[in-house]
Design an enzyme around this catalytic site. Structure first.
Site, PDB file in Angstrom:
ATOM      1  N   CYS A 166      30.841  58.182 -29.385  1.00 14.95           N
ATOM      2  CA  CYS A 166      30.990  56.724 -29.326  1.00 14.95           C
ATOM      3  C   CYS A 166      29.855  56.053 -28.558  1.00 14.95           C
ATOM      4  CB  CYS A 166      32.347  56.347 -28.747  1.00 14.95           C
ATOM      5  SG  CYS A 166      32.653  56.962 -27.078  1.00 14.95           S
ATOM      6  N   HIS A 193      35.272  54.542 -23.430  1.00 10.30           N
ATOM      7  CA  HIS A 193      34.927  54.195 -24.802  1.00 10.30           C
ATOM      8  C   HIS A 193      33.949  53.030 -24.748  1.00 10.30           C
ATOM      9  CE1 HIS A 193      35.122  54.301 -29.064  1.00 10.30           C
ATOM     10  NE2 HIS A 193      35.759  53.159 -29.225  1.00 10.30           N
ATOM     11  N   ASP A 210      33.917  47.783 -33.751  1.00  9.25           N
ATOM     12  CA  ASP A 210      33.813  49.193 -33.372  1.00  9.25           C
ATOM     13  C   ASP A 210      33.162  49.963 -34.511  1.00  9.25           C
ATOM     14  OD1 ASP A 210      34.174  51.900 -32.727  1.00  9.25           O
ATOM     15  OD2 ASP A 210      35.994  51.468 -31.600  1.00  9.25           O
TER      16      ASP A 210
END
Length: 540
Positions: A166, A193, A210
């Site tokens: 990520c 994250h 995202d």
């Protein structure tokens, strides 16, 4: 309070402030003109814009919105472009790294547990640390190092490696968004994250984006979907810093979130962020400061009265009130519901006939990912989906371990069928289709995997391409329309497969990536669709 306790508080505050300063410093990489130019070289900008504009125009045509201004049109198309950019990044550009494959046997490796020291080259490419991996299959219990995974921080390096977790995904995507001139934030979640936010001029708010999940404007994904126990979420842009935790937490959970925010005092955090923001904006014009101040006020109101609390069940249909354009850019209508209206049409023009003759051969090169026509190899489109009329649950996959590329279903939607189609239209000539030839490479890796093709034309004639036309990995079929037609639609359906790799068990246009190194000398190009024409007066 004891001196030790006071020292601990000051240490935490200083540590937290240094983290914020580090995030602000890192964002400057996204503002570098050379970095943005490097990113633009990787993005199929024209193709993504065409898809976004086609979707917008189709909605306008369908809804007959007469009150859409030029400014609102541009901002709505930009929102649709953002969605296309997210999809392209997830499905075609970046890849997820769990563990590297063993360079000897290609089987998954096992992490050694210790962090390696970056080499000189890895340090030069901004690797902060390196994960080391061994291969039980090749070296047994000796735990010898067989593979390395450098954790690069430079987004330009990530444009080349195109893989990571990520952190790498958000880092690279933030640069790509800035290169596309989106106002962008890099968002850091203290529970491990990262993602980005993009400001929507059409909606006048920051949108959660995202890239790992290909999700836009779903801020409660982490707390309610993933079950994360959130604490601090900080967003950084080129001229602002904001605590955006409350966008990502449902109002019913705010007290629990506050209880977990125990690293620093809340008042100290507000004061620190305000001071950092003032410093970041010290060189801005008053007009720009006023714009940012208005956005800040609106954002604080959003935190107090969050619209994200109104969760939409994905099993229900999209919103029905409001125009299609408005609902589409607000992510309140499913794109799949409108997909048949959005497609690109290959329009056969008089100029095309003059240049290439009355036999047109359309090719798709999956390795270079572009369409070209006849033996001239004149590139018509530079991305597989830019030439499609319909597309549902299909992606282009590059297997770097096996050096293969193909079109297949999305891994996340492997249980659902996939579909893609091409439409060819004689809207600007006096010719008609005389005969059509289909030649599409198809590969299946399980007896339950299915690939089916069919033709439909403007006269309503439907032709299912029989399985008997499949030979040596290729569907090859010729068809002569019974009536004069103005357009023809070639459709391919993909389904079936078995197990966790079912999505890979039916593939189109599969080819080796080795040709990128070896050249085209030994490549055999075949047109996936050939059209022969006749004058409209000569037939009837």
């Amino acid at each position: 309070m004891s001196r030790t306790g006071q020292g601990t508080i000051e240490f935490r505050q200083n540590e937290f402030r240094q983290q914020l300063i580090g995030l602000i410093s890192h964002f400057t990489r996204y503002e570098d003109a050379n970095n943005q130019e490097a990113a633009l070289c990787q993005i199929p900008v024209d193709d993504l814009k065409q898809i976004a504009e086609a979707k917008f125009n189709s909605c306008v045509d369908a809804s007959s919105d007469a009150d859409i201004t030029t400014d609102s049109t541009e901002s709505m198309v930009r929102d649709l472009l953002l969605l296309e950019l997210l999809r392209w990044f997830k499905e075609e550009f970046f890849t997820w790294m769990d563990t590297p494959k063993c360079p000897t046997c290609s089987k998954p490796t096992k992490i050694l547990g210790q962090t390696g020291k970056p080499t000189l080259t890895e340090r030069k490419n901004s690797a902060s640390r390196v994960e080391l991996y061994t291969c039980p299959n090749c070296v047994g219990q000796t735990n010898a190092e067989v593979a390395r995974f450098p954790r690069y921080n430079d987004p330009v390096v990530l444009l080349k490696s195109r893989t990571g977790r990520c952190g790498e995904w958000a880092n690279c995507f933030a640069l790509i968004c800035r290169a596309m001139n989106f106002e962008t934030r890099h968002v850091t979640d203290w529970t491990d994250h990262v993602w980005v936010e993009v400001f929507s001029l059409a909606q006048k708010r920051w949108l959660h984006c995202d890239p790992c999940e290909n999700k836009c404007s779903v801020p409660l994904l982490y707390e309610l979907g993933w079950g994360k126990r959130l604490s601090y979420i900080i967003a950084i842009s080129q001229d602002d810093i904001q605590d955006v935790t409350w966008r990502y937490s449902h109002s019913k959970n705010h007290k629990k979130v506050l209880a977990r925010r125990n690293l620093v005092n809340e008042h100290w955090l507000v004061v620190t962020i305000m001071a950092l923001r003032k410093d970041m904006q010290r060189h801005l014009s008053q007009e720009k400061k006023n714009i940012l101040q208005e956005r800040l006020v609106n954002e604080l109101v959003e935190f107090i009265c969050p619209t994200s609390d109104k969760i939409q069940d994905t099993g229900l249909g999209g919103r029905e009130s409001g125009s299609q354009v408005w609902r589409l850019v607000r992510q309140e209508i499913r794109v799949d519901d409108l997909i048949q209206k959005f497609g690109f049409v290959w329009k056969i023009t008089n100029n095309m006939i003059s240049n290439y003759g009355t036999k047109l051969e359309f090719y798709y090169d999956s390795v270079q990912d572009h369409y070209f026509i006849n033996s001239t190899k004149d590139v018509l489109k530079s991305s597989w989906n830019a030439g499609l009329y319909e597309m549902e649950n299909i992606c282009r996959k590059e297997e770097r371990d096996w050096n293969m590329v193909y079109l297949a279903r999305n891994k996340s939607e492997e249980s659902n069928p996939g579909k893609l189609s091409w439409k060819f239209e004689l809207s600007e000539t006096e010719l008609n289709f005389q005969s059509l030839e289909v030649e599409i490479p198809c590969t299946t890796f399980h007896s339950s995997a299915l690939i089916s093709l069919g033709l439909l034309n403007s006269a309503g004639e439907k032709e299912t391409i029989p399985d008997s036309s499949y030979n040596d990995g290729v569907y090859k079929y010729s068809f002569k329309p019974k009536s004069n037609v103005r357009w023809v639609l070639l459709t391919c359906h993909v389904s079936g497969g078995n197990g966790t790799n079912a999505w890979q068990h039916a593939q189109l246009f599969r080819e080796s990536l080795e040709v990128l190194h070896n050249g085209d000398i030994n490549r055999k190009f075949r047109p996936f669709f050939t059209i022969n024409f006749t004058n409209s007066d000569a037939k009837g």
